[in-house]
Structures are given as C-alpha cells and as structure tokens.
Scaffold this motif. Structure first.
Motif, mmCIF file in Angstrom:
data_model
loop_
_atom_site.group_PDB
_atom_site.id
_atom_site.type_symbol
_atom_site.label_atom_id
_atom_site.label_comp_id
_atom_site.label_asym_id
_atom_site.label_seq_id
_atom_site.Cartn_x
_atom_site.Cartn_y
_atom_site.Cartn_z
ATOM 1 N N SER A 271 33.207 35.231 38.471
ATOM 2 C CA SER A 271 33.588 36.074 39.618
ATOM 3 C C SER A 271 34.802 35.118 40.386
ATOM 4 O O SER A 271 35.126 34.203 40.002
ATOM 5 C CB SER A 271 32.635 36.279 40.637
ATOM 6 O OG SER A 271 32.889 37.047 41.473
ATOM 7 N N TYR A 272 35.289 35.735 41.243
ATOM 8 C CA TYR A 272 36.188 35.239 42.228
ATOM 9 C C TYR A 272 35.384 34.670 43.565
ATOM 10 O O TYR A 272 34.529 35.220 44.035
ATOM 11 C CB TYR A 272 37.196 36.140 42.697
ATOM 12 C CG TYR A 272 38.043 37.132 41.417
ATOM 13 C CD1 TYR A 272 38.995 36.299 40.842
ATOM 14 C CD2 TYR A 272 37.123 38.139 40.774
ATOM 15 C CE1 TYR A 272 39.588 37.209 40.015
ATOM 16 C CE2 TYR A 272 37.945 38.534 39.665
ATOM 17 C CZ TYR A 272 39.090 38.055 39.341
ATOM 18 O OH TYR A 272 39.760 38.758 38.278
ATOM 19 N N SER A 273 36.171 33.725 44.117
ATOM 20 C CA SER A 273 35.600 32.952 45.114
ATOM 21 C C SER A 273 35.893 34.092 46.453
ATOM 22 O O SER A 273 37.189 34.570 46.376
ATOM 23 C CB SER A 273 36.208 31.676 45.642
ATOM 24 O OG SER A 273 35.871 31.134 46.862
ATOM 25 N N GLY A 274 35.109 34.290 47.366
ATOM 26 C CA GLY A 274 35.513 34.953 48.677
ATOM 27 C C GLY A 274 36.694 34.449 49.408
ATOM 28 O O GLY A 274 37.683 35.154 49.989
ATOM 29 N N ASN A 298 34.453 41.334 47.656
ATOM 30 C CA ASN A 298 34.729 40.472 46.299
ATOM 31 C C ASN A 298 34.470 41.267 45.223
ATOM 32 O O ASN A 298 34.298 42.480 45.253
ATOM 33 C CB ASN A 298 33.899 39.296 46.453
ATOM 34 C CG ASN A 298 34.356 38.015 45.718
ATOM 35 O OD1 ASN A 298 35.108 38.390 44.702
ATOM 36 N ND2 ASN A 298 33.945 36.863 46.108
ATOM 37 N N TRP A 640 39.924 39.617 48.083
ATOM 38 C CA TRP A 640 39.766 40.982 48.305
ATOM 39 C C TRP A 640 41.048 41.794 49.114
ATOM 40 O O TRP A 640 41.407 42.954 48.755
ATOM 41 C CB TRP A 640 38.407 41.483 49.039
ATOM 42 C CG TRP A 640 38.711 41.430 50.561
ATOM 43 C CD1 TRP A 640 38.107 40.362 51.193
ATOM 44 C CD2 TRP A 640 39.059 42.465 51.397
ATOM 45 N NE1 TRP A 640 38.523 40.841 52.664
ATOM 46 C CE2 TRP A 640 38.897 41.708 52.739
ATOM 47 C CE3 TRP A 640 39.844 43.585 51.050
ATOM 48 C CZ2 TRP A 640 39.544 42.533 53.866
ATOM 49 C CZ3 TRP A 640 40.401 44.368 52.375
ATOM 50 C CH2 TRP A 640 40.195 43.686 53.584
#
Length: 659
Positions: A271-274, A298, A640
C-alpha cells in the motif's frame, strides 16, 4: 429595493451596529437598471461619506431585507440552508449553524464572515418560491489613492476585505466594507475563536472622504433552492479569473504519479503511506504516517489513478505497485461475517477501526469507504482491459457480492446505510449522502457488464438522493470526520452515478439532474483568485480559482473534486454546455498548478509532492514554519490528494481535445 445601512465604530468598540448618523457618516443609494433577475440584477450605486473632522474606522454594513417565512440561506462554501441548525448540535465537530432565537455555540440566528470564506461573493436566500440576494466585490483596492472595489482585470494595491452576512432573526442578507467573523470564527471544527474587537479588519475613511461602491440585488421566482444556481452562473461570468498557468496535463500526471510511486509506496505493506514527510529538505530521510484505508484517504483512491497513469506513461513498475495494492484488497479485505470489506489494515489485522473510528457515533463498516472501493476496482478493471487488453475476471465477482450485500440494506426510501454492522452487514445508521457510493458502484457495474437487471432499484435510489439532498442544495454525511456537515465530497458519487444511468438509458432527466449536481458542487468552487496573505501560497501566486472548499466545517480548498473531471467532460460532450465546460477547465487548470512543479516550490518536499490542504482564508492555518509563523499548506506528501488530480487527468480527459 430598500437597503439598510449601519455601522460599528472601532474607537467606541460597541458590539452593536447603529445607524450611520450616530457615527457621523452619511450615505446615498441609487438603484438603477435591472429587473432583479439572474442576468439582469438591480444595480445599486452607493456612496458613504465621513462627515466627521477626523478619521473614522469601523465596519459598514449594507443589509437587504426580505419577506421572511421559512428562509434557506446560501452563502457559497459557508452556509447552506441553515447548515443543519435543525439537527442536534452537541457533536465533536463544530461548524456555523443557524437557529432561531438565543442559542449556544455553534448555533446563532445571524452570521458575519470575511468575504474569502465564500467561493462566490454573494449572499442569497430562498423563501416561499423566491430567491433574494446580494452580490458585490469581495475586496477593495487602492488605485491612485482612491479606495475602489476590485473587479477582474482591475490593477491596484490590496486595501481591505469585504464581508457577507445573513440573519435568520431579522430576515436579511448583507455585505460589509471591512469585515467581522461573528459571533464566532471557526478556525477549524475543534478550534473556535470568540468575536474579536475591531482591529485590522476595519475600513477607514479620512475626514470628508467618500467611498463609492456597487452591489447587485436579486429578487426573482424559483421553484426550489436550485434557483440560486442561475444567479451564481452569472456571478461566475462577472467575477471569474482563470487559475495561473501550471504544467501541461501530461507533465502534471507524470510528476504526481511518479512522486507517489517513488516516495509513498511501501512494498512490505502492499500500500501507500497516508502522509510522507521530509523534515530536512534534501536529506533523503523520509518519515511516514501510514494511515491505511481501502479508499477515501488512501488505498484504492490512490492505486487506481496511479494505475491508469502507469498505463498512460507505459511505466510497468508503477503499474505493478498499483496492481499489488488492488489485488491485496480484493483477496484479503473481506469480512466473512458481514460480506463487506474491512476498511483498514494495521498490525497484521484487517478491521473497521481506521483513523476516523473515534469520530463517528456508531461502530461498523462505512458505506462511503466500502462502496467507493468497489467503484475504484471497477475503474481499474475498465482501464486495464481498455489500455492493456488485460482482463481481471476475478475482480468482478468480488465487487458483485459486496454490492448485492449493500442492496439488501437499502431502506424503503431507497437510501443506503451510512454505517453497517460488522457482525451481520445490516444497516445501522442512515440519513447520509455517503451511501450514494453504493448507487454509483452498482450503476458503474451495470454499465460495464451490460447487466441492467438492477436498473429499477437504481432509479429508486437516484430519485431519493436527488429529492432529499440535491434539490435542497444541502448534501451532508459523506466524510466520516465532520459529524455530517454540509460538504462537497458526497455529491461526487452522485454525479458519477447519474453519468452511468444516462449512459444506460439515454433519458434526459438524468442529464438535467447531473447539471443540478454539478452546480451544487460548483458552489464550493472558487470563481476568482483570492488575495491570499499567508505563505507559501501568497509568495508563489497560487490560484484559488477552480479549487473546491471541502465542507462548511473544514474551510480549506482540497483536490477531491478533481476526480470528477471525466464526468464533467461526459456532460459537456452530451450537451455542449459552455458554463460546465468552463468549470471543467478551471478544475483541471487548478490541479495543474497546485503541486510542487520543482523541489521546494511550496517550501517543502520534492517535485510532484502535494498535500490535501490549501488555506485560502483564515481557516485551518495550523501548519507552522520553523520560526512559528503560519503556513497556508501542509508540509507533506498526501497520495490521496495527488490521486484526485491524477484521476482527473489520465481518464477520458487525456484523450479529449481539451488536454
């Protein structure tokens, strides 16, 4: 048309507004021309003169009374109806609400605010089949030593903001020279300031000095609050400024997506970091606030736009990152007890307890996140098939099962739940626009698969959301961290849903409803470039025009509305509507200038970085420079936010003649 002019004096510091003669001021009002309609408002020319022998300092207020029965006020991006003043107010997040009589914070029977809190310089009211309202320049400038109202194209030195007012108790809307934030100023939903003494917010007149200014006055029939949009469209043309020139569409998409891929991807988490921080510029030392979620802030709201960007840019590494994020959610997020996906992941466990959990009132699954996630899986499916000839057949059954569970939870109005049971998947809480994402995802699924058996169910839901929320111009209950405030987020789901309903049926009323929804979202979208006074936005000449305010409780501009560019394009292609076309181009233009086009452009971060927060007014100025002075943006990469801009650039718009 009669107007009432009063003033409050800085020297005396009386809290009341009193007639001009008490202050040694006089005024003339000349109303000429116009019929009060949206395209021909009455034009009132006013002159206020200081008849004293010394300088007068204070705030001058011009109010327009109307016949009050059951008014619904509209100060774009600040007040909608009564900002849910009719609802229980003892909640965690405060925002301005209107209530009759004496009431406690955050409710009041009247409000005053600085002009730049509004996206359009107007205060309008709908009551008993009529729209009444007032429009005037948002600020004054000095030109050749004379105080003048700013207008697009007019050059001069900034002098002072104006302000706008509404009063439920008196039945007025108004405009001020100088301004107040009263009875309170909401810096953010948990930081509220009391009414301040008059200070830097005043308008000064030297002895014998006069100031001339104009206001437009509206008074026309309308069937519903939607009638305000006719006036706002004309106000757009009168006050519109384009966003500053930014990057080309293809360059912006590449800058943003490559930055997310390079700096925010966490391979061990799929996943991606917020948030991504680089506390020491250029150090290469990054700090992460992961804040995982499957969508909204996210997850798939990042992965799907980045995936489409990778397909456009032929970047296979970026594509594989995004695909692994999507696949992980499809394969592992489902809660077998409820039939719905868990919304977050942490410490090796999927759960419903995302960062928003303690800000909601009922524990459970969120339809906003769960169904927005289904939408983004479908969008990834469509573009992988369209641009890569790669079919992910395993994704569709996953989405279908979740959507069928959501269908079982609709109430008799056709509304989907806001919160659903973690144990059974049953609907627990309604009265929210957030569930519209279920309608959107199902409409997209039906269009994509050519399976129209759910069309009648979709018709029922669309009619409910239109009549209950859109037609009233009061859409609330999408973001989970605002206690169901009026917002600009939930309408994006509706706009997408009616696009696919029209694509399937060809029925004109879906295009009509789509335009109403676009106009509602546009009330949050700035029409001019506000004279921002706080760096870095002030220093770099950043543009507010084309950017949408988040909600009436989060008074900053954020990029989520950019994810609807393809829907605006669809509407324009179907109708050749010039107004919506201009709004679309403003949105794209805003997005292409609102990120780091080179390292440290916004005083932080690398090329392609952007945060979600752009403080166009006094609200949400909580980020600080190292010397303690305020900053008008957050100093971090928020994927996001990047994803919203990317999504608006790399879809159908990429292939259009506008890109």
């Amino acid at each position: 048309m009669n107007v009432v002019i009063s003033a409050r004096n800085k020297q005396k510091q009386n809290m009341d507004y009193t007639e001009l003669s008490i202050h040694g001021l006089s005024a003339t009002v000349d109303v000429s021309g116009g019929i009060g309609s949206p395209d021909q408002p009455y034009r009132a020319a006013l002159i206020v003169r200081n008849d004293n022998r010394e300088v007068w300092s204070g705030v001058i207020r011009v109010e327009l009374p109307f016949a009050k029965t059951n008014p619904r006020f509209f100060l774009p991006a600040f007040m909608y109806g009564r900002n849910r003043g009719e609802s229980p107010q003892n909640v965690l997040n405060e925002f301005p609400r209107l209530r009759e009589g004496h009431s406690s914070r955050p409710s009041s029977s009247w409000w005053m605010t600085r002009s730049d809190r509004l996206s359009h310089p107007a205060a309008l009211v709908y009551d008993s089949g009529r729209i009444t309202g007032i429009c005037a320049s948002p600020y004054f400038m000095l030109k050749n030593g004379t105080k003048q109202q700013w207008m697009p194209g007019k050059v001069g030195e900034f002098y002072q903001y104006g302000g706008f007012t509404c009063s439920l108790s008196k039945g007025t809307v108004g405009y001020t020279l100088g301004y107040e934030n009263a009875p309170w100023m909401f810096i953010k939903s948990k930081q509220v300031a009391e009414r301040a003494p008059l200070s830097e917010n005043v308008f000064e007149l030297a002895a014998g000095e006069s100031v001339s200014f104009e206001i437009d006055i509206y008074d026309y029939e309308a069937e519903s609050p939607l009638g305000i949009n006719a006036a706002l469209e004309q106000i757009y043309y009168r006050y519109h400024e384009k966003p500053r020139k930014g990057s080309a569409v293809q360059i912006a998409a590449a800058d943003l997506s490559k930055a997310v891929s390079q700096y925010a991807w966490l391979p061990e988490e799929l996943s991606y970091s917020g948030f991504v921080f680089e506390d020491e510029p250029g150090s290469g030392k990054f700090r992460y606030n992961k804040l995982f979620s499957i969508s909204w802030t996210n997850g798939l709201s990042v992965a799907t736009p980045v995936l489409i960007a990778a397909l456009r840019l032929d970047d296979e590494d970026m594509r594989q990152q995004a695909l692994s994020c999507i696949t992980n959610i499809v394969e592992n997020s489902i809660n077998p007890a409820s039939g719905l996906p868990y919304e977050t992941y942490g410490n090796g466990q999927w759960s419903i307890k995302g960062w928003w959990f303690d800000g909601i009132h009922t524990p459970g699954h969120s339809s906003y996140l769960a169904c927005q996630a289904m939408y983004y899986i479908l969008k990834a499916y469509e573009y992988e098939k369209r641009l890569k000839t790669c079919t992910h057949d395993e994704w569709l059954p996953f989405v279908h099962r979740v959507l069928m569970q959501m269908e079982r939870t609709k109430n008799t109005d056709g509304e989907y739940p806001y919160i659903l049971s973690e144990e059974t998947g049953a609907g627990l809480e309604y009265d929210s626009f957030g569930g519209a994402w279920a309608m959107t995802a199902l409409a997209y699924y039906c269009w994509l698969t050519e399976e129209h058996s759910h069309l009648e169910s979709l018709r029922l839901s669309e009619a409910h959301y239109y009549n209950r929320f859109v037609k009233r111009m009061e859409c609330y209950g999408a973001p989970l961290d605002t206690d169901k405030t009026i917002d600009s987020e939930g309408i994006l789901a509706y706009i997408k849903a009616v696009r696919y309903l029209h694509a399937m049926t060809g029925e004109q009323h879906y295009l009509d409803n789509m335009r109403d929804a676009i106009c509602y979202e546009s009330t949050f979208k700035f029409v001019y470039n506000s004279p921002i006074k706080v760096p870095p936005l002030s220093r770099i000449g950043w543009s507010s025009s084309g950017g949408s305010v988040t909600s009436v409780s989060n008074p900053h501009i954020h990029p989520m509305s950019n994810n609807s560019v393809d829907e605006l394009l669809y509407y324009v292609e179907q109708t050749d509507d010039a107004y919506v076309r201009e709004r679309m181009l403003d949105t794209v233009g805003w997005g292409c200038q609102t990120y780091n086009r080179f390292d440290l452009e916004f005083d932080y971060g690398r090329r392609g970085w952007m945060s979600e927060r752009f403080c166009h007014s006094e609200g949400l100025l909580t980020q600080k420079y190292s010397d303690g002075s305020p900053a008008s943006t957050w100093f971090c990469l928020m994927p996001w936010a990047s994803g919203s801009i990317i999504e608006g650039l790399v879809g159908d718009f990429w292939d259009s003649g506008f890109a």
